[in-house]
Design a protein around this motif. Structure first.
Motif, short mmCIF file in Angstrom:
data_model
loop_
_atom_site.label_atom_id
_atom_site.label_comp_id
_atom_site.label_asym_id
_atom_site.label_seq_id
_atom_site.Cartn_x
_atom_site.Cartn_y
_atom_site.Cartn_z
N VAL A 11 59.77 72.67 31.29
CA VAL A 11 59.39 71.30 31.63
C VAL A 11 57.89 71.16 31.38
O VAL A 11 57.09 71.94 31.89
CB VAL A 11 59.70 70.99 33.12
N VAL A 12 57.53 70.20 30.56
CA VAL A 12 56.12 69.92 30.30
C VAL A 12 55.68 68.90 31.35
O VAL A 12 56.06 67.74 31.30
CB VAL A 12 55.90 69.40 28.86
N ARG A 13 54.89 69.38 32.30
CA ARG A 13 54.48 68.55 33.42
C ARG A 13 53.47 67.50 32.99
O ARG A 13 52.79 67.66 31.99
CB ARG A 13 53.87 69.41 34.53
N GLN A 14 53.41 66.42 33.79
CA GLN A 14 52.42 65.37 33.60
C GLN A 14 51.68 65.18 34.92
O GLN A 14 52.26 65.31 35.99
CB GLN A 14 53.08 64.05 33.22
N ARG A 19 48.63 62.63 31.65
CA ARG A 19 48.22 63.72 30.77
C ARG A 19 49.24 64.85 30.87
O ARG A 19 49.79 65.12 31.93
CB ARG A 19 46.83 64.23 31.17
N TYR A 20 49.48 65.50 29.73
CA TYR A 20 50.45 66.60 29.66
C TYR A 20 49.76 67.94 29.88
O TYR A 20 48.61 68.12 29.50
CB TYR A 20 51.13 66.61 28.28
N CYS A 21 50.49 68.88 30.45
CA CYS A 21 49.96 70.21 30.69
C CYS A 21 50.06 71.03 29.40
O CYS A 21 51.17 71.36 28.95
CB CYS A 21 50.71 70.89 31.83
N LEU A 22 48.93 71.34 28.80
CA LEU A 22 48.92 72.11 27.56
C LEU A 22 49.41 73.54 27.81
O LEU A 22 49.96 74.17 26.90
CB LEU A 22 47.51 72.13 26.96
N ASN A 23 49.24 74.05 29.02
CA ASN A 23 49.72 75.39 29.34
C ASN A 23 51.25 75.44 29.28
O ASN A 23 51.82 76.45 28.86
CB ASN A 23 49.23 75.82 30.72
N ASP A 24 51.93 74.35 29.67
CA ASP A 24 53.38 74.29 29.56
C ASP A 24 53.81 74.27 28.09
O ASP A 24 54.80 74.90 27.71
CB ASP A 24 53.92 73.06 30.28
N LEU A 25 53.06 73.53 27.26
CA LEU A 25 53.36 73.53 25.82
C LEU A 25 53.18 74.93 25.24
O LEU A 25 53.99 75.38 24.43
CB LEU A 25 52.46 72.54 25.08
N HIS A 26 52.14 75.62 25.66
CA HIS A 26 51.91 76.98 25.18
C HIS A 26 53.05 77.90 25.61
O HIS A 26 53.54 78.70 24.81
CB HIS A 26 50.57 77.51 25.72
N ARG A 27 53.50 77.77 26.86
CA ARG A 27 54.61 78.58 27.35
C ARG A 27 55.88 78.34 26.51
O ARG A 27 56.59 79.27 26.17
CB ARG A 27 54.88 78.24 28.82
N ALA A 28 56.14 77.08 26.16
CA ALA A 28 57.31 76.75 25.34
C ALA A 28 57.17 77.34 23.93
O ALA A 28 58.14 77.86 23.36
CB ALA A 28 57.50 75.24 25.26
N ALA A 29 55.97 77.28 23.36
CA ALA A 29 55.74 77.83 22.02
C ALA A 29 55.88 79.35 22.02
O ALA A 29 56.43 79.92 21.08
CB ALA A 29 54.36 77.42 21.51
N VAL A 30 55.39 80.00 23.06
CA VAL A 30 55.54 81.46 23.16
C VAL A 30 57.01 81.83 23.28
O VAL A 30 57.47 82.79 22.66
CB VAL A 30 54.71 82.01 24.35
N ALA A 31 57.77 81.05 24.05
CA ALA A 31 59.20 81.31 24.22
C ALA A 31 59.94 81.22 22.88
O ALA A 31 60.94 81.92 22.68
CB ALA A 31 59.80 80.34 25.22
N GLN A 32 59.45 80.39 21.97
CA GLN A 32 60.07 80.25 20.65
C GLN A 32 59.50 81.23 19.64
O GLN A 32 59.94 81.27 18.50
CB GLN A 32 59.87 78.83 20.12
N GLY A 33 58.49 81.98 20.04
CA GLY A 33 57.86 82.92 19.12
C GLY A 33 56.92 82.25 18.14
O GLY A 33 56.58 82.82 17.10
N LYS A 34 56.46 81.06 18.45
CA LYS A 34 55.58 80.32 17.54
C LYS A 34 54.11 80.40 17.94
O LYS A 34 53.25 79.91 17.23
CB LYS A 34 56.01 78.85 17.48
N ALA A 35 53.82 80.98 19.11
CA ALA A 35 52.43 81.06 19.56
C ALA A 35 52.16 82.45 20.11
O ALA A 35 53.07 83.16 20.51
CB ALA A 35 52.16 80.01 20.64
#
Length: 172
Positions: A11-14, A19-35
């Motif tokens: 869940v990308v918190r607001q 404003r969106y939590c960039l840390n949540d976006l980073h967590r999602a990207a790491v989970a996909q192996g993209k970051a």
């Protein structure tokens, strides 16, 4: 009202200002192996050109486009949608497309779609089990589970109350 955005069961918190939590976006990207760890939001916000871009966005909207909170339950880097999408592009172009589509879908949806709310509840439950919490706040895990269940229950009640027995094939 905040929009529900879920990427890779995260869940990308607001915040209260949208404003969106960039840390949540980073967590999602790491989970996909993209970051990687070197692509954390703090590195992005210090990178060349981003601070100027964020300043111009703040001037145009006449509000803070980036907010960094150190410590507490809401710690992290929070940014408006355009900067969040730019962060996703900085991580990976395919991830940018995915984030953009999720943001667009959250705007198009009729903030009452049962599937998304149930997905969000499940993602919150899964995330509560993997997120580090200080020893003094373990009771939050129980509260988060109850709140997620209750939110799903209320969403299902709203969903089924909006259905008509005369026109809906579910009731036939």
């Amino acid at each position: 009202m905040s929009k529900l955005v879920i990427i890779e069961n995260t869940v990308v918190r607001q915040d209260a200002f949208g404003r969106y939590c960039l840390n949540d976006l980073h967590r999602a990207a790491v989970a996909q192996g993209k970051a990687t760890e070197s692509q954390r939001p703090s590195v992005f916000l210090r990178s060349e050109g981003i601070s100027t871009f964020a300043q111009k966005v703040s001037e145009a909207s006449q509000s803070a486009s980036v907010n960094i909170i150190k410590g507490g339950l809401e710690s992290g880097s929070w940014a408006v949608e355009i900067i969040a999408i730019r962060y996703a592009a900085w991580i990976d172009p395919a991830f940018e497309v995915q984030v953009y589509e999720r943001f667009r879908d959250s705007i198009k949806s009729n903030n009452g779609v049962l599937v998304e709310k149930v997905q969000a509840g499940l993602a919150m439950i899964l995330q509560a089990g993997t997120t580090y919490r200080p020893f003094w706040s373990t009771w939050l895990d129980e509260k988060a589970t109850v709140i997620a269940w209750y939110a799903g229950y209320i969403a299902s009640l709203r969903y089924f109350c909006q259905r008509s027995p005369k026109t809906d094939p579910l009731f036939s």
